[in-house]
Design a protein around this motif. Structure first.
Motif, PDB file in Angstrom:
ATOM      1  N   PRO A   1     -10.820  26.116  53.870  1.00  0.00           N
ATOM      2  CA  PRO A   1     -11.026  24.888  54.666  1.00  0.00           C
ATOM      3  C   PRO A   1     -12.028  23.926  54.052  1.00  0.00           C
ATOM      4  O   PRO A   1     -11.900  22.707  54.195  1.00  0.00           O
ATOM      5  CB  PRO A   1     -11.535  25.428  56.012  1.00  0.00           C
ATOM      6  N   THR A   2     -13.053  24.477  53.365  1.00  0.00           N
ATOM      7  CA  THR A   2     -14.083  23.609  52.804  1.00  0.00           C
ATOM      8  C   THR A   2     -13.533  22.750  51.670  1.00  0.00           C
ATOM      9  O   THR A   2     -13.908  21.582  51.515  1.00  0.00           O
ATOM     10  CB  THR A   2     -15.272  24.441  52.289  1.00  0.00           C
ATOM     11  N   SER A   3     -12.632  23.314  50.870  1.00  0.00           N
ATOM     12  CA  SER A   3     -12.049  22.538  49.771  1.00  0.00           C
ATOM     13  C   SER A   3     -11.244  21.357  50.302  1.00  0.00           C
ATOM     14  O   SER A   3     -11.309  20.252  49.760  1.00  0.00           O
ATOM     15  CB  SER A   3     -11.166  23.444  48.893  1.00  0.00           C
ATOM     16  N   LEU A   4     -10.496  21.570  51.396  1.00  0.00           N
ATOM     17  CA  LEU A   4      -9.730  20.473  51.985  1.00  0.00           C
ATOM     18  C   LEU A   4     -10.656  19.421  52.595  1.00  0.00           C
ATOM     19  O   LEU A   4     -10.414  18.213  52.461  1.00  0.00           O
ATOM     20  CB  LEU A   4      -8.772  21.016  53.055  1.00  0.00           C
ATOM     21  N   ALA A   5     -11.729  19.859  53.241  1.00  0.00           N
ATOM     22  CA  ALA A   5     -12.678  18.912  53.824  1.00  0.00           C
ATOM     23  C   ALA A   5     -13.384  18.100  52.738  1.00  0.00           C
ATOM     24  O   ALA A   5     -13.620  16.894  52.901  1.00  0.00           O
ATOM     25  CB  ALA A   5     -13.707  19.662  54.678  1.00  0.00           C
ATOM     26  N   ILE A   6     -13.738  18.743  51.614  1.00  0.00           N
ATOM     27  CA  ILE A   6     -14.349  18.023  50.496  1.00  0.00           C
ATOM     28  C   ILE A   6     -13.383  16.980  49.952  1.00  0.00           C
ATOM     29  O   ILE A   6     -13.777  15.860  49.606  1.00  0.00           O
ATOM     30  CB  ILE A   6     -14.777  19.009  49.389  1.00  0.00           C
ATOM     31  N   LEU A   7     -12.110  17.335  49.858  1.00  0.00           N
ATOM     32  CA  LEU A   7     -11.095  16.383  49.402  1.00  0.00           C
ATOM     33  C   LEU A   7     -11.093  15.142  50.284  1.00  0.00           C
ATOM     34  O   LEU A   7     -11.015  14.007  49.781  1.00  0.00           O
ATOM     35  CB  LEU A   7      -9.722  17.073  49.411  1.00  0.00           C
TER      36      LEU A   7
END
Length: 443
Positions: free
Chosen positions: A115-121
Motif C-alpha cells: 500500500p505504501t508504494s501506491l500511496a507514494i506514487l
C-alpha cells in the motif's frame, strides 16, 4: 519534483511492488524442492504460503494508514528492510520451522511495501502522469505474478529454490539507497494513531485468513464478529484506521469487490494450471514456468499499450473490456479438454487471459483510489491491496473444499475452472455496477 517526468521514482515504486509479487509466485514452482530439502509433509508445506498470506493480509490496513500518519518514506524503508532481511533468512533456512517463521516476517514486509508504494506514487505524480503511473502499477501486479512462475521454475531447476529468495537481498539494498536519495518525505499531519483499530484489524484478518486456509469455521465466525466490532468502532472515532468514508464512493466500493473476485479466480488459476502442466504434460518446474509465457508476453504488451488506450476510452469502459476478455479466456479454458494438448487447451486461451488481465488490473487500481483525499491515500491503498491479498486464499479455499475429493486430474481441472469462471462472472457484475456510477459522475 517535476511532475511531467516520471524520473527514477516510478522505477523504484514499480520494482519494489514487482519484487513482492514475483516472490510470492516463485513459491508455486518451488514447493516440491523445498519439501525435499527440508523434509516437509504436505500439511507443513502449505504453511510456507499460509504464514505469508496471514501476515500479509493482517497488516495491510495498518501499514497503509501508518504511512498517512507518520510518513510514507519512513514506513516504505521499514518494509523494504524487513522484506530483504527475511528473504535472506528464508534462503538460509535449515528447517521447516525457520522457513515458516521467516515467511511470516516477509509477509509483514510485503504488507508495508504494497500500500505504501501506491500511496507514494499518488504523492509523486498528478493528472495524466498519475493515471499513466497507476496503469503501470496495475500492470505490474499481473506481470510480477506471471514472471514469478517463470523465474521460480528457472532458478529452482538451474540452481536452487533458495536462489529465488536470496536474489531479493541486493535488490532491496539498492531500492533502499535509491529511496533515501530520491523519494521525498510527505507532509504528515500529527494525528492520533488508532491503536485499538490496528489491533482489531490485525486480529480479524489473521483469524479470517487462518480460518479460510485451514477450513476452521469457528475462526471464520470469530473474525466476522470482530469485523462488525471493528466497523462500529471505526464509525465512532476521528482519525480512524480505515475511514468508512472510503466506501461511500460507489466507484471505489465496486472496484474493491471486483478486485477481490479477480484474485479469487486468478490465484486459483495459477494454482491449477502448473499442476496440469506437470501431471498431464509432464513438464518440469522450468517448463511449467515457460508455459506461462503466452500470458506474460501478452500481459506485458497490453500494459505498454494501456496508457494510450486510456487516452481514448474512460477507465470504467477499459475495466469492463478487460474483465470480458479475461472471462472469455477462462471460459474457453474451462470448456476445452486439457488432454488435447498444451497449445490448444492452455496456451491459446492464455492469450485472452493475459490481454484481459493487462487491461483490467490498472483500471481496477485506479478505481480503488478514485477521487480519494490525499490525506487518506494510504488508507485507500491499504484497502485496495487488502482486497487483492484476501481474495486469493478465499477463492482457493472454497475451491479446495468442494473439489478435493475429485481424483482424476481432468475432472478436477474442469471443476476448478468452473469455479474460477463463476468468480469472474461475479466480478463482471461488480464492474458493470461500477461503470454505471462512472457514467453518473460525468452527468
Amino acid at each position: 519534483m517535476n511532475k511531467q517526468k516520471f524520473g527514477i521514482a516510478l522505477p523504484i515504486i514499480l520494482f519494489s511492488y514487482f519484487l513482492i509479487l514475483m516472490d510470492n509466485s516463485i513459491i508455486f514452482t518451488s514447493t516440491l524442492k523445498i519439501a525435499q530439502d527440508l523434509h516437509m509433509d504436505a500439511v507443513t508445506l502449505s504453511w510456507i504460503s499460509n504464514a505469508y498470506t496471514i501476515t500479509f493480509g493482517g497488516f495491510l490496513l495498518l501499514a497503509g494508514r501508518l504511512g498517512d500518519l507518520i510518513g510514507r518514506k519512513k514506513i516504505f524503508l521499514l518494509g523494504l528492510g524487513l522484506f530483504g532481511l527475511s528473504s535472506l533468512a528464508i534462503g538460509l533456512s535449515q528447517s521447516s520451522v525457520q522457513i515458516i517463521i521467516f515467511r511470516a516476517v516477509q509477509g509483514i514486509g510485503s504488507a508495508i511495501i504494497a500500500p505504501t508504494s501506491l500511496a507514494i506514487l499518488m504523492d509523486q505524480y498528478t493528472g495524466k502522469m498519475r493515471s499513466k503511473a497507476i496503469s503501470y502499477y496495475g500492470a505490474t501486479a499481473g506481470i510480477g505474478s506471471s514472471v514469478g512462475l517463470l523465474l521460480g521454475g528457472y532458478l529452482t531447476s538451474t540452481f536452487s529454490w533458495r536462489t529465488g529468495f536470496l536474489i531479493n537481498v541486493p535488490f532491496t539494498i539498492l531500492l533502499m539507497l535509491f529511496t533515501i536519495k530520491v523519494i521525498q518525505q510527505t507532509n504528515v499531519k500529527r494525528l492520533r494513531i488508532d491503536y485499538l483499530g490496528a489491533l482489531l484489524s490485525v486480529a480479524l484478518s489473521i483469524l479470517f485468513v487462518y480460518g479460510i486456509t485451514e477450513h476452521h469455521i469457528m475462526m471464520i465466525v470469530a473474525s466476522l464478529i470482530l469485523l462488525l466490532i471493528f466497523i462500529v468502532y471505526q464509525s465512532q472515532i476521528n482519525d480512524a484506521l480505515m475511514p468508512l468514508s472510503l466506501f461511500y464512493n460507489k466507484i471505489r466500493s465496486g472496484a474493491y469487490i471486483a478486485r477481490f473476485t479477480f484474485m479469487m479466480g486468478m490465484l486459483s488459476y495459477w494454482f491449477i494450471v502448473p499442476q496440469v502442466m506437470q501431471q498431464i504434460y509432464h513438464f518440469t518446474p522450468l517448463q511449467a514456468g515457460i508455459g506461462f509465457l503466452p500470458l506474460t508476453i501478452v500481459n506485458f504488451i497490453a500494459a505498454l499499450y494501456l496508457p494510450k488506450l486510456m487516452e481514448r476510452i474512460d477507465n470504467g469502459r477499459i475495466m469492463m473490456l478487460g474483465q470480458m476478455i479475461l472471462l472469455i479466456g477462462l471460459l474457453v479454458s474451462a470448456l476445452l479438454d486439457p488432454t488435447h494438448g498444451y497449445w490448444l487447451a492452455i496456451g491459446l486461451p492464455m492469450i485472452f487471459v493475459g490481454l484481459g488481465q493487462g487491461w483490467l488490473l490498472a483500471p481496477l487500481t485506479s478505481a480503488g483510489v478514485h477521487d480519494v483525499d490525499q490525506s487518506m491515500a494510504g488508507a485507500a491503498s491499504g484497502v485496495t491491496n487488502t482486497m487483492h491479498q484476501l481474495g486469493g486464499p478465499v477463492g482457493l479455499s472454497i475451491i479446495v473444499a468442494f473439489t478435493s475429493s475429485l481424483t482424476p486430474i481432468t475432472v478436477y481441472y474442469h471443476a476448478v475452472m468452473g469455479f474460477i469462471v463463476a468468480f469472474m462472472v461475479i466480478g463482471l457484475i461488480a464492474i458493470v455496477w461500477t461503470q454505471r456510477h462512472y457514467d453518473t459522475d460525468k452527468q
